[in-house]
Design a protein around this motif. Structure first.
Motif, PDB file in Angstrom:
ATOM      1  N   VAL B 104       0.841  -1.197   0.000  1.00  0.00           N
ATOM      2  CA  VAL B 104       0.000   0.000   0.000  1.00  0.00           C
ATOM      3  C   VAL B 104       0.882   1.255   0.000  1.00  0.00           C
ATOM      4  N   TRP B 106       3.834   1.435  -1.286  1.00  0.00           N
ATOM      5  CA  TRP B 106       4.421   1.483  -2.629  1.00  0.00           C
ATOM      6  C   TRP B 106       3.415   2.082  -3.618  1.00  0.00           C
ATOM      7  N   LEU B 107       2.141   1.677  -3.469  1.00  0.00           N
ATOM      8  CA  LEU B 107       1.091   2.216  -4.333  1.00  0.00           C
ATOM      9  C   LEU B 107       0.978   3.724  -4.157  1.00  0.00           C
ATOM     10  N   LEU B 108       1.019   4.147  -2.897  1.00  0.00           N
ATOM     11  CA  LEU B 108       0.917   5.573  -2.580  1.00  0.00           C
ATOM     12  C   LEU B 108       2.072   6.331  -3.213  1.00  0.00           C
ATOM     13  N   PRO B 148      -2.127   1.874  -9.042  1.00  0.00           N
ATOM     14  CA  PRO B 148      -2.456   2.422  -7.717  1.00  0.00           C
ATOM     15  C   PRO B 148      -3.883   2.951  -7.631  1.00  0.00           C
TER      16      PRO B 148
END
Lengths: 315, 270
Positions: B104, B106-108, B148
């Motif tokens: 999460v 990393w997605l951000l 993302p």
């Protein structure tokens, strides 16, 4: 995507850590194991599109490469040059100024519209559709349409301003007004987003404090000042963070209108990177620039979320 | 809380002003597209509409080609991101995967990246593998922002499915894939539709990466930018092309307003 979610995630981790649950999670399904494979395609695609280009950039930023055969290892020289480059820092401060102006306009206007339509019983669906229309338009189209409308000789806005005695106004053609004008165009484009989010937040606020305040004779303005604003503050912060991140990436608006001018007054960070990379083909320098810029954004966000946490604790 | 008559009037005037300000650029684009600006005169509010500009844009094979390119890129991007994120969101929610926090974050982080951090190296990498200036290369590059976006939305929509539903399915002996396809997908379908809508709109309108990774096969916003260099006499065609580009998304927004609003609010963590 948002600082709030970032904070929530961190809390989740801490709680999970204290729980110290070992072994497979309880709902591991009848076939056992293998749930990893559901996630692998996502990791591969996100890795290919993010980690690979970033690692490639990082390694090339250590070379002197100009898209030709010249490829020499220079270590951190590109970074040293960049940090001493006044034009880079100037582009950062312009981007920062643009972000502050655009986010401030959008939050204030979006909040005012959300409050104004809050108690409407009819037509709210139509207003909502209307206010999201600008969001549906490409940044390039927004830029070109506004450039045409603001054209000093044939544009409709200077024409109308001329009718009320303000002639010869060229907002995009003057180094002092071009940047605020772009922030204004961004406000037209993105306020609908702020409005939609804050409007949903207002609808979710508890009614009792407002009713009590009304009974006590508090005016609409003091109810707004002492109830609505403080209760909405966390959500305003989240929306401001989302908008700020988008504004720091500003490119299409400047590319389509001023192309960085006049006198570089709208030469934002991404405009400079575009010119360095795709016009001057100084590939290593443009990669160095974007890596440094990303690091600065991440540092800024970490600082902001730490400050928010500290404020939250103090309150 | 009944506002006072004065308050109500100020409010109405304010709303009316914002409505006019929001609509005016759309109105003026229509005016420009249907007005013969070749004379180079002052803006006119009353005139006989002409649709020559639309005919000119429609017969411009570069622009029509860009419409086709944009449609292909939108479809490819939506398919790739949904195919990889739907199973991932399902697994995160259903099996409470442990590395969730890391991914999460990393997605951000991926969502924060400035476009050119990706576009400049991708320009070199795609040329090396022969995918530069292709719809597939562009759709692949878009995943850095669309994965993302899709994950944020889908995690929320999957979390809204009651756990008991899936429990019941697994007691009945359904495999994980069956649970996803037969139990989750029908429930989450509106959420997946919302996600697809937001990805499609974003990609249709995207400028920075499309500008960097295409040359002879530009998408619609890049093709419209080609009108930028021309003199003011081309304004009518610029406006007509802009309207053609806006039309599908704006018409869509009018009918799918609820989907878009729910996607925007879910994305903002509400």
């Amino acid at each position: 995507m948002t600082t709030r979610q970032l904070l929530r995630t961190e809390e989740g981790t801490r709680r999970g850590g204290r729980g110290a649950r070992r072994g497979p999670p309880p709902q591991s399904g009848p076939t056992g194991g293998g749930s990893f494979w559901y996630v692998v395609p996502m990791i591969v695609i996100l890795g290919l599109s993010s980690i690979v280009p970033i690692v490639y950039s990082l390694s090339l930023s250590l070379f002197d490469w100009d898209w030709g055969s010249r490829l020499a290892f220079v270590g951190l020289a590109n970074y040293v040059d960049l940090l001493g480059d006044g034009e880079f820092w100037a582009s950062l401060s312009r981007t920062g100024l643009f972000t502050i102006l655009a986010v401030a306009f959008e939050i204030v206007l979006g909040m005012l519209i959300a409050v104004a339509v809050q108690s409407m019983t009819r037509g709210l669906g139509w207003l909502r559709t209307l206010f999201i229309l600008p969001l549906m338009v490409s940044g390039m189209v927004v830029a070109l349409v506004w450039k045409v409308m603001l054209d000093p000789t044939l544009g409709v806005i200077p024409f109308l301003l001329g009718k009320v005695g303000l002639s010869g106004i060229d907002l995009l053609g003057s180094a002092t007004t071009a940047l605020p004008a772009l922030a204004g165009i961004d406000t037209w484009w993105q306020t609908g987003f702020v409005f939609i989010i804050l409007s949903a937040g207002l609808a979710a606020l508890p009614r009792e404090p407002f009713e009590a305040a009304s009974v006590d004779g508090a005016s609409a303005i003091s109810r707004f000042r002492f109830l609505t604003v403080p209760m909405m503050l966390p959500m305003i912060g989240t929306v401001a963070a989302i908008r700020a991140v988008e504004c720091l990436k500003v490119f299409a608006l400047a590319f389509g209108t001023t192309n960085g001018g006049p006198a570089r007054s709208t030469d934002f960070a991404q405009m400079l990177a575009y010119r360095t990379g795709f016009r001057e083909f100084r590939m290593s320098e443009s990669m160095t620039m974007m890596i440094t810029y990303t690091l600065l954004i991440v540092i800024a966000l970490v600082v902001v979320s730490l400050v928010r946490k500290a404020v939250h604790h103090a309150a | 809380m009944r506002p006072s008559p004065t308050g109500r009037m100020i409010r109405s005037v304010f709303i009316a002003c914002t409505v006019v300000a929001t609509l005016f650029p759309f109105y003026w684009t229509i005016t420009l597209a249907t007005q013969n600006t070749a004379t180079g005169g002052e803006p006119e509010f009353l005139y006989v509409p002409s649709f020559d500009a639309f005919a000119a844009v429609w017969s411009n094979s570069d622009f029509v080609g860009s419409l086709v390119m944009s449609m292909i890129v939108v479809v490819l991007t939506v398919i790739i991101s949904l195919v990889v994120t739907v199973p991932a969101a399902y697994a995160f929610v259903r099996f409470e995967l442990r590395p969730r926090t890391g991914i999460v974050l990393w997605l951000l982080l991926a969502y924060l990246l400035p476009d050119f951090l990706i576009a400049i190296p991708m320009y070199v990498l795609l040329q090396n593998v022969g995918l530069y200036d292709t719809s597939f290369g562009l759709a692949l590059a878009y995943q850095v922002f669309m994965v993302p976006l899709a994950m944020w939305l889908l995690l929320r929509f999957f979390e809204d499915v009651p756990a008991e539903v899936a429990e019941a399915a697994s007691i009945d002996g359904a495999s994980r894939m069956q649970t996803l396809l037969r139990v989750y997908l029908p429930v989450v379908r509106p959420g997946i539709a919302t996600t697809a809508v937001l990805i499609a709109i974003t990609v249709w309108n995207e400028v920075t990466i499309a500008l960097s990774l295409t040359l002879n096969n530009p998408t619609v916003p890049i093709a419209i930018a080609a009108y930028k260099g021309y003199a003011s006499i081309q304004w009518d065609q610029l406006a007509a092309a802009s309207l053609i580009a806006m039309a599908p998304v704006v018409i869509f927004a009018i009918f799918a307003q609820k989907h878009i609003v729910s996607g925007l609010t879910a994305g903002a963590g509400k």
